[in-house]
Motif scaffolding. Sequence first.
Motif, mmCIF file in Angstrom:
data_model
loop_
_atom_site.group_PDB
_atom_site.id
_atom_site.type_symbol
_atom_site.label_atom_id
_atom_site.label_comp_id
_atom_site.label_asym_id
_atom_site.label_seq_id
_atom_site.Cartn_x
_atom_site.Cartn_y
_atom_site.Cartn_z
ATOM 1 N N ASP A 67 0.856 -1.182 0.000
ATOM 2 C CA ASP A 67 0.000 0.000 0.000
ATOM 3 C C ASP A 67 0.891 1.231 0.000
ATOM 4 O O ASP A 67 1.761 1.382 0.857
ATOM 5 C CB ASP A 67 -0.927 0.024 1.212
ATOM 6 C CG ASP A 67 -2.097 -0.933 1.076
ATOM 7 O OD1 ASP A 67 -2.387 -1.356 -0.060
ATOM 8 O OD2 ASP A 67 -2.719 -1.263 2.094
ATOM 9 N N CYS A 68 0.667 2.080 -0.975
ATOM 10 C CA CYS A 68 1.445 3.299 -1.149
ATOM 11 C C CYS A 68 0.493 4.477 -0.994
ATOM 12 O O CYS A 68 -0.542 4.531 -1.664
ATOM 13 C CB CYS A 68 2.082 3.298 -2.535
ATOM 14 S SG CYS A 68 2.872 4.852 -2.981
ATOM 15 N N VAL A 69 0.843 5.417 -0.122
ATOM 16 C CA VAL A 69 0.053 6.641 0.048
ATOM 17 C C VAL A 69 0.838 7.764 -0.613
ATOM 18 O O VAL A 69 2.025 7.958 -0.336
ATOM 19 C CB VAL A 69 -0.199 6.956 1.538
ATOM 20 C CG1 VAL A 69 -0.921 8.289 1.691
ATOM 21 C CG2 VAL A 69 -0.997 5.826 2.186
ATOM 22 N N ALA A 70 0.147 8.489 -1.501
ATOM 23 C CA ALA A 70 0.823 9.564 -2.233
ATOM 24 C C ALA A 70 -0.164 10.676 -2.547
ATOM 25 O O ALA A 70 -1.372 10.469 -2.611
ATOM 26 C CB ALA A 70 1.416 9.023 -3.534
ATOM 27 N N ALA A 71 0.392 11.851 -2.731
ATOM 28 C CA ALA A 71 -0.328 12.988 -3.309
ATOM 29 C C ALA A 71 0.462 13.270 -4.582
ATOM 30 O O ALA A 71 0.370 12.524 -5.527
ATOM 31 C CB ALA A 71 -0.376 14.163 -2.350
ATOM 32 N N GLY A 72 1.314 14.284 -4.577
ATOM 33 C CA GLY A 72 2.227 14.491 -5.691
ATOM 34 C C GLY A 72 3.470 13.636 -5.537
ATOM 35 O O GLY A 72 4.138 13.293 -6.500
ATOM 36 N N ALA A 73 3.768 13.268 -4.306
ATOM 37 C CA ALA A 73 4.934 12.443 -3.990
ATOM 38 C C ALA A 73 4.503 11.354 -3.009
ATOM 39 O O ALA A 73 3.478 11.475 -2.337
ATOM 40 C CB ALA A 73 6.034 13.298 -3.376
ATOM 41 N N VAL A 74 5.309 10.323 -2.898
ATOM 42 C CA VAL A 74 5.003 9.216 -1.993
ATOM 43 C C VAL A 74 5.200 9.661 -0.552
ATOM 44 O O VAL A 74 6.240 10.207 -0.199
ATOM 45 C CB VAL A 74 5.884 7.994 -2.312
ATOM 46 C CG1 VAL A 74 5.704 6.903 -1.271
ATOM 47 C CG2 VAL A 74 5.575 7.471 -3.704
ATOM 48 N N GLU A 75 4.197 9.421 0.279
ATOM 49 C CA GLU A 75 4.272 9.706 1.709
ATOM 50 C C GLU A 75 4.685 8.474 2.500
ATOM 51 O O GLU A 75 5.410 8.581 3.480
ATOM 52 C CB GLU A 75 2.925 10.202 2.225
ATOM 53 C CG GLU A 75 2.531 11.558 1.714
ATOM 54 C CD GLU A 75 1.195 12.018 2.284
ATOM 55 O OE1 GLU A 75 0.681 11.395 3.245
ATOM 56 O OE2 GLU A 75 0.661 13.000 1.755
ATOM 57 N N SER A 76 4.174 7.300 2.082
ATOM 58 C CA SER A 76 4.516 6.072 2.806
ATOM 59 C C SER A 76 4.285 4.848 1.927
ATOM 60 O O SER A 76 3.510 4.895 0.975
ATOM 61 C CB SER A 76 3.685 5.943 4.090
ATOM 62 O OG SER A 76 2.315 5.763 3.775
ATOM 63 N N ARG A 77 4.983 3.789 2.279
ATOM 64 C CA ARG A 77 4.808 2.471 1.651
ATOM 65 C C ARG A 77 4.767 1.452 2.784
ATOM 66 O O ARG A 77 5.609 1.497 3.678
ATOM 67 C CB ARG A 77 5.976 2.123 0.738
ATOM 68 C CG ARG A 77 6.093 2.979 -0.487
ATOM 69 C CD ARG A 77 7.254 2.489 -1.360
ATOM 70 N NE ARG A 77 7.492 3.388 -2.454
ATOM 71 C CZ ARG A 77 6.835 3.358 -3.609
ATOM 72 N NH1 ARG A 77 5.906 2.453 -3.800
ATOM 73 N NH2 ARG A 77 7.109 4.219 -4.559
ATOM 74 N N MET A 78 3.772 0.560 2.716
ATOM 75 C CA MET A 78 3.658 -0.473 3.745
ATOM 76 C C MET A 78 3.247 -1.787 3.083
ATOM 77 O O MET A 78 2.451 -1.783 2.147
ATOM 78 C CB MET A 78 2.600 -0.092 4.786
ATOM 79 C CG MET A 78 2.957 1.136 5.580
ATOM 80 S SD MET A 78 1.694 1.700 6.772
ATOM 81 C CE MET A 78 0.587 0.373 6.952
ATOM 82 N N PRO A 79 3.776 -2.916 3.582
ATOM 83 C CA PRO A 79 3.315 -4.202 3.060
ATOM 84 C C PRO A 79 1.813 -4.347 3.317
ATOM 85 O O PRO A 79 1.304 -3.900 4.341
ATOM 86 C CB PRO A 79 4.105 -5.236 3.868
ATOM 87 C CG PRO A 79 5.234 -4.484 4.472
ATOM 88 C CD PRO A 79 4.789 -3.059 4.618
ATOM 89 N N ALA A 80 1.120 -4.940 2.385
ATOM 90 C CA ALA A 80 -0.313 -5.193 2.530
ATOM 91 C C ALA A 80 -0.521 -6.698 2.589
ATOM 92 O O ALA A 80 0.199 -7.460 1.950
ATOM 93 C CB ALA A 80 -1.072 -4.598 1.352
ATOM 94 N N SER A 81 -1.498 -7.112 3.352
ATOM 95 C CA SER A 81 -1.718 -8.553 3.509
ATOM 96 C C SER A 81 -2.756 -9.060 2.522
ATOM 97 O O SER A 81 -2.454 -9.294 1.368
ATOM 98 C CB SER A 81 -2.130 -8.857 4.958
ATOM 99 O OG SER A 81 -3.230 -8.042 5.322
ATOM 100 N N ALA A 82 -3.961 -9.201 2.937
ATOM 101 C CA ALA A 82 -4.998 -9.819 2.114
ATOM 102 C C ALA A 82 -5.475 -8.899 0.999
ATOM 103 O O ALA A 82 -5.443 -7.677 1.125
ATOM 104 C CB ALA A 82 -6.175 -10.209 2.996
ATOM 105 N N ALA A 83 -5.931 -9.510 -0.073
ATOM 106 C CA ALA A 83 -6.500 -8.750 -1.181
ATOM 107 C C ALA A 83 -7.822 -8.130 -0.749
ATOM 108 O O ALA A 83 -8.554 -8.693 0.048
ATOM 109 C CB ALA A 83 -6.715 -9.670 -2.376
ATOM 110 N N ARG A 84 -8.115 -6.946 -1.286
ATOM 111 C CA ARG A 84 -9.394 -6.280 -1.039
ATOM 112 C C ARG A 84 -10.431 -6.812 -2.019
ATOM 113 O O ARG A 84 -10.087 -7.261 -3.103
ATOM 114 C CB ARG A 84 -9.237 -4.766 -1.238
ATOM 115 C CG ARG A 84 -8.386 -4.101 -0.178
ATOM 116 C CD ARG A 84 -8.026 -2.668 -0.520
ATOM 117 N NE ARG A 84 -9.074 -1.877 -1.139
ATOM 118 C CZ ARG A 84 -9.861 -1.003 -0.483
ATOM 119 N NH1 ARG A 84 -9.688 -0.814 0.793
ATOM 120 N NH2 ARG A 84 -10.770 -0.310 -1.132
ATOM 121 N N ALA A 85 -11.692 -6.718 -1.648
ATOM 122 C CA ALA A 85 -12.778 -7.141 -2.543
ATOM 123 C C ALA A 85 -12.683 -6.361 -3.855
ATOM 124 O O ALA A 85 -12.527 -5.147 -3.853
ATOM 125 C CB ALA A 85 -14.124 -6.904 -1.881
#
Length: 121
Positions: A67-85
């Motif tokens: 999971d990557c959170v960004a606006a114009g630039a990346v704010e954070s990256r975190m491993p994600a576990s289960a797939a979303r629906a």
Amino acid sequence: MKTAAALLMALPATAQAPGWEASVVPLAPALRACLEGQAGAMVVDAWALDDVRVTARLLVPGGARQDCVAAGAVESRMPASAARAGEGLRAFMLERRCVDAWRVTDPDGRELGWLAYPECG
């Protein structure tokens, strides 16, 4: 039996209903930021956190999710576990990986990326 048949008939329509990719042009700056430097990765889901920030679910080579959170630039990256629906029905990539990918452009015609299905990559 009629209920099961109706459900089976509805599944293809549900799988093809517009999802996050219907808003891919306004999401593209954040999606592109998340994909930069992530060779072979693709966005398989995205959602707005607020008026500026977007979370992009990336599928990276080897099958891990991030999971990557960004606006114009990346704010954070975190491993994600289960797939979303609904995750993985469509994918956004920076390069065209298969012949039936759709080119995504901004209103001025500039290429932003490509939409396809994850198996395309």
